[in-house]
Design an enzyme around this catalytic site. Structure first.
Site, PDB file in Angstrom:
ATOM      1  N   LYS A 136       0.856  -1.199   0.000  1.00 14.37           N
ATOM      2  CA  LYS A 136       0.000   0.000   0.000  1.00 14.37           C
ATOM      3  C   LYS A 136       0.887   1.243   0.000  1.00 14.37           C
ATOM      4  O   LYS A 136       1.523   1.572   1.002  1.00 14.37           O
ATOM      5  CB  LYS A 136      -0.950   0.046   1.197  1.00 14.37           C
ATOM      6  CG  LYS A 136      -2.062   1.055   0.916  1.00 14.37           C
ATOM      7  CD  LYS A 136      -2.707   1.685   2.112  1.00 14.37           C
ATOM      8  CE  LYS A 136      -1.992   2.861   2.700  1.00 14.37           C
ATOM      9  NZ  LYS A 136      -1.910   4.069   1.859  1.00 14.37           N
ATOM     10  N   GLY A 165       5.226   8.209   9.436  1.00 12.27           N
ATOM     11  CA  GLY A 165       5.346   9.095  10.589  1.00 12.27           C
ATOM     12  C   GLY A 165       5.044   8.359  11.893  1.00 12.27           C
ATOM     13  O   GLY A 165       4.588   7.209  11.899  1.00 12.27           O
ATOM     14  N   GLU A 173       9.901   1.979  10.254  1.00 20.39           N
ATOM     15  CA  GLU A 173      10.933   2.967   9.937  1.00 20.39           C
ATOM     16  C   GLU A 173      10.260   4.315  10.090  1.00 20.39           C
ATOM     17  O   GLU A 173       9.444   4.701   9.255  1.00 20.39           O
ATOM     18  CB  GLU A 173      11.431   2.803   8.490  1.00 20.39           C
ATOM     19  CG  GLU A 173      12.091   1.480   8.192  1.00 20.39           C
ATOM     20  CD  GLU A 173      13.500   1.357   8.742  1.00 20.39           C
ATOM     21  OE1 GLU A 173      14.019   2.354   9.283  1.00 20.39           O
ATOM     22  OE2 GLU A 173      14.058   0.264   8.650  1.00 20.39           O
ATOM     23  N   CYS A 218      13.626  11.093   5.965  1.00 21.19           N
ATOM     24  CA  CYS A 218      13.659  10.704   7.370  1.00 21.19           C
ATOM     25  C   CYS A 218      15.050  10.924   7.957  1.00 21.19           C
ATOM     26  O   CYS A 218      15.199  11.211   9.131  1.00 21.19           O
ATOM     27  CB  CYS A 218      13.271   9.246   7.498  1.00 21.19           C
ATOM     28  SG  CYS A 218      14.230   8.183   6.420  1.00 21.19           S
ATOM     29  N   GLU A 220      10.585  16.691  14.464  1.00 17.19           N
ATOM     30  CA  GLU A 220      10.864  16.504  13.037  1.00 17.19           C
ATOM     31  C   GLU A 220      10.018  17.464  12.203  1.00 17.19           C
ATOM     32  O   GLU A 220       8.798  17.478  12.313  1.00 17.19           O
ATOM     33  CB  GLU A 220      10.536  15.060  12.640  1.00 17.19           C
ATOM     34  CG  GLU A 220      10.912  14.757  11.203  1.00 17.19           C
ATOM     35  CD  GLU A 220      10.460  13.377  10.741  1.00 17.19           C
ATOM     36  OE1 GLU A 220       9.282  13.042  10.948  1.00 17.19           O
ATOM     37  OE2 GLU A 220      11.296  12.661  10.166  1.00 17.19           O
TER      38      GLU A 220
HETATM   39  P1  NAD Z   1       2.336   8.774   7.284  1.00 19.69           P
HETATM   40  O1  NAD Z   1       2.601   8.006   8.519  1.00 19.69           O
HETATM   41  O2  NAD Z   1       1.263   9.780   7.278  1.00 19.69           O
HETATM   42  O3  NAD Z   1       1.946   7.758   6.097  1.00 19.69           O
HETATM   43  C1  NAD Z   1       2.770   6.685   5.745  1.00 19.69           C
HETATM   44  C2  NAD Z   1       1.912   5.574   5.182  1.00 19.69           C
HETATM   45  O4  NAD Z   1       1.125   5.037   6.227  1.00 19.69           O
HETATM   46  C3  NAD Z   1       0.929   6.002   4.103  1.00 19.69           C
HETATM   47  O5  NAD Z   1       0.836   4.983   3.126  1.00 19.69           O
HETATM   48  C4  NAD Z   1      -0.375   6.133   4.867  1.00 19.69           C
HETATM   49  O6  NAD Z   1      -1.509   5.972   4.071  1.00 19.69           O
HETATM   50  C5  NAD Z   1      -0.231   5.011   5.861  1.00 19.69           C
HETATM   51  N1  NAD Z   1      -1.007   5.179   7.089  1.00 19.69           N
HETATM   52  C6  NAD Z   1      -1.255   6.324   7.773  1.00 19.69           C
HETATM   53  N2  NAD Z   1      -2.005   6.059   8.854  1.00 19.69           N
HETATM   54  C7  NAD Z   1      -2.204   4.717   8.867  1.00 19.69           C
HETATM   55  C8  NAD Z   1      -2.929   3.844   9.730  1.00 19.69           C
HETATM   56  N3  NAD Z   1      -3.590   4.288  10.790  1.00 19.69           N
HETATM   57  N4  NAD Z   1      -2.923   2.527   9.441  1.00 19.69           N
HETATM   58  C9  NAD Z   1      -2.253   2.054   8.375  1.00 19.69           C
HETATM   59  N5  NAD Z   1      -1.599   2.838   7.502  1.00 19.69           N
HETATM   60  C10 NAD Z   1      -1.572   4.157   7.754  1.00 19.69           C
HETATM   61  O7  NAD Z   1       3.740   9.353   6.825  1.00 19.69           O
HETATM   62  P2  NAD Z   1       4.021  10.350   5.610  1.00 19.69           P
HETATM   63  O8  NAD Z   1       3.535  11.697   6.010  1.00 19.69           O
HETATM   64  O9  NAD Z   1       3.543   9.758   4.333  1.00 19.69           O
HETATM   65  O10 NAD Z   1       5.633  10.336   5.578  1.00 19.69           O
HETATM   66  C11 NAD Z   1       6.399  11.137   6.344  1.00 19.69           C
HETATM   67  C12 NAD Z   1       6.957  10.395   7.520  1.00 19.69           C
HETATM   68  O11 NAD Z   1       7.626   9.214   7.111  1.00 19.69           O
HETATM   69  C13 NAD Z   1       7.990  11.198   8.268  1.00 19.69           C
HETATM   70  O12 NAD Z   1       7.781  11.166   9.651  1.00 19.69           O
HETATM   71  C14 NAD Z   1       9.300  10.509   7.937  1.00 19.69           C
HETATM   72  O13 NAD Z   1      10.312  10.674   8.847  1.00 19.69           O
HETATM   73  C15 NAD Z   1       8.885   9.104   7.759  1.00 19.69           C
HETATM   74  N6  NAD Z   1       9.847   8.393   6.910  1.00 19.69           N
HETATM   75  C16 NAD Z   1      10.686   7.497   7.498  1.00 19.69           C
HETATM   76  C17 NAD Z   1      11.626   6.828   6.740  1.00 19.69           C
HETATM   77  C18 NAD Z   1      12.566   5.830   7.370  1.00 19.69           C
HETATM   78  O14 NAD Z   1      13.129   5.011   6.660  1.00 19.69           O
HETATM   79  N7  NAD Z   1      12.773   5.859   8.678  1.00 19.69           N
HETATM   80  C19 NAD Z   1      11.704   7.072   5.377  1.00 19.69           C
HETATM   81  C20 NAD Z   1      10.839   7.994   4.809  1.00 19.69           C
HETATM   82  C21 NAD Z   1       9.901   8.640   5.593  1.00 19.69           C
END
Ligand code: NAD
Length: 492
Positions: A174, A228, A249, A283, A384
């Site tokens: 997804k 996140g 992650e 990230c 962040e």
């Molecule tokens: P997000 O958590 O909003 O979304 C990430 C994914 O999770 C999306 O596909 C979203 O639809 C899904 N999602 C959200 N809520 C969910 C739930 N309740 N149940 C299941 N799936 C759910 O994150 P974002 O805004 O897309 O990305 C930014 C964040 O990602 C930042 O905090 C960043 O640091 C982190 N990030 C981490 C890494 C790493 O490798 N550590 C890499 C890239 C981004």
């Protein structure tokens, strides 16, 4: 407008909901494609397909053949890199030059895990009992769910999908609701590579509507999530209810530490790459810069000079160095952090504004921004931002740098700039982070593990470590001693 379909069980199908949503180019603000808004029933179809596939032809092909399929997939990504990069850039607005480089690197993950597929082997274990032979078997965990964010859809999916497939699992992916198109294009290559139907499925949609049913589905054995903190916590909580294995992650606020003995020109470029490449939307951004007091002013001046030279605008142009912010909520979040930093008393010495007008598209662009006089207790030093905003702090000596560097709830990465080997060794040992770079920043490779300490996550992606995350171990006992003198008493 192009209307995408879900990829389930080797078929291209519309969502049961009958609803699609628009995906938007961050630079122009134009909607350019329609993405299926999948929900519980679609997720169930995909998971059922993946579960059936576990017992289908996929289970009978050899590990070497699995490796060959993965290799073929890598070749197809390589051959289609330009087109995949165009689609990913349209969705996430990152620089074409950066996205293309990244997509061209993605096949290496598939090649690496293709090579590991037939090297998954257990041990013969010497046992303290006569007449038994014991060995371990590593087996796939089952159906794996991958959930990824908007910044690097194809790369972050590869980090999960390649080891999961090499280990013999089936997968439901997804992508983020903001950047789904590139993964749907990628699914065409999965089909072309010859993976049996149901081995890889792609469902698109929102976190709560599609992500949560995927995580809670009883037939999903393992969840690999990048995103996140809020989403990660929710995913972890739901998965815990049915004892699913999870890797997370999550975010970071990584210290990049510059000592006075460093090559300051190289360090300045490394600091700029660490925070401003990908517009800070990574990230591992080195968003918390610690500079030793004797060189603080001089070093900040260098950074400001480089920052002011940035060419800002259309990510499709080869000249551009800073492009738009991917999503509107993220754009607003970054601007609010700039205001928070000012209110806290940090001093803005570069950038600090959103840019609009000719050359800036719909105006979802933020200047690369530097705050100085930052104290480690400020929110701009602790939280962040996920954007082009650098917080610069001052430190006295090694002990002070270690104390400030570790005084944070995140632990994804850290950077150290020094010419002293002793100092480099001390810092790499003392910093609490999953990755520490010395005299470089943001280097990653498929050959080495990546993941977080503390609130930055659980589990590792990349390298040999990652394949173990998608395997479970079975201990097998074979007895050649059938003699059981007293069946009511267990022998030790
Ligand atoms: P997000 O958590 O909003 O979304 C990430 C994914 O999770 C999306 O596909 C979203 O639809 C899904 N999602 C959200 N809520 C969910 C739930 N309740 N149940 C299941 N799936 C759910 O994150 P974002 O805004 O897309 O990305 C930014 C964040 O990602 C930042 O905090 C960043 O640091 C982190 N990030 C981490 C890494 C790493 O490798 N550590 C890499 C890239 C981004």
């Amino acid at each position: 407008m192009h209307r995408y379909q879900l990829y389930i069980d080797g078929q291209w199908v519309g969502p049961v909901t009958g609803v699609w949503f628009e995906t938007v180019e961050p630079f122009s603000g134009n909607a350019w494609a329609l993405i299926p808004r999948a929900a519980k029933d679609d997720v169930d179809r995909a998971v059922q397909a993946a579960h059936r596939a576990l017992a289908g032809p996929w289970s009978t092909i050899s590990a070497s053949q699995r490796g060959m399929l993965l290799h073929r997939l890598g070749e197809l990504i390589d051959a289609n890199a330009e087109q995949l990069a165009d689609v990913e850039m349209r969705d996430n607005g990152k620089l074409k030059s950066e996205v293309l480089g990244q997509v061209r690197y993605v096949p290496r993950y598939y090649y690496y895990y293709a090579g590991l597929a037939d090297k998954i082997q257990g041990d013969v274990i010497p046992i303290d009992k006569p007449g038994v032979f014991n060995y371990t078997l590593y087996e796939p965990v089952g159906v794996v769910a991958t959930i990824t964010p908007w910044n690097s859809s194809l790369l972050l999916t590869a980090w999960k999908l390649a080891p999961a497939l090499a280990a013999g699992n089936t997968v439901v992916c997804k992508p983020s609701e903001f950047t789904s198109a590139s993964l749907l294009e990628f699914a065409k290559l999965v089909e072309q590579a010859g993976f049996p139907p149901g081995v890889v499925n792609v469902v698109t949609g929102y976190g709560q509507e599609a992500g949560e049913p995927l995580v809670s589905h009883p037939l999903v054995a393992r969840v690999a999530f990048t995103g996140g903190e809020e989403g990660g916590r929710r995913v972890n909580e739901i998965a815990a209810r049915s004892f699913k294995r999870v890797s997370l992650e999550l975010g970071g606020k990584s210290p990049n530490i510059v000592f006075d003995d460093a090559d300051l020109d190289k360090a300045a470029n490394g600091v700029i790459t660490g925070i401003f490449s990908a517009g800070g939307q990574t990230c591992m951004a080195g968003s918390r810069l610690l500079v030793q007091e004797g060189i603080y002013d001089k070093f900040v001046e260098k950074l400001v000079q480089i920052t002011r030279s940035a060419r800002i605008g259309d990510p499709a142009s080869a000249e551009t160095q800073i492009g738009p912010i991917t999503t509107r909520p993220q754009f607003e979040k970054i601007l609010s952090y700039i205001e928070i930093a000012k209110a806290e008393g940090a001093r803005c010495v570069a950038g600090g504004r959103a840019l609009s007008g000719p050359g800036y598209g719909q105006g979802q662009i933020i200047e690369p921004t530097i705050f100085v006089d930052v104290k480690n207790s400020m929110r701009i030093a602790q939280e962040e931002v996920f954007g082009p905003v650098l917080a610069v702090l001052r430190f006295k000596d090694e002990e002070d740098a270690i104390r400030i560097g570790n005084d944070i709830s995140y632990g994804l990465a850290a950077g150290v700039w020094t010419r002293s080997l002793r100092r480099a060794m001390l810092m790499t040992k003392k910093l609490k982070a999953g990755t520490v770079w010395v005299n470089n920043y943001r280097s990653t490779s498929y050959t080495t593990p990546f993941g977080g300490y503390k609130r930055s996550g659980l589990g590792r992606e990349g390298g040999m470590e990652a394949i173990k995350e998608y395997l479970q171990v079975k201990s097998v006992w074979i007895s050649s001693d059938l003699d059981m003198p007293n069946p009511f008493v267990r022998r030790y």
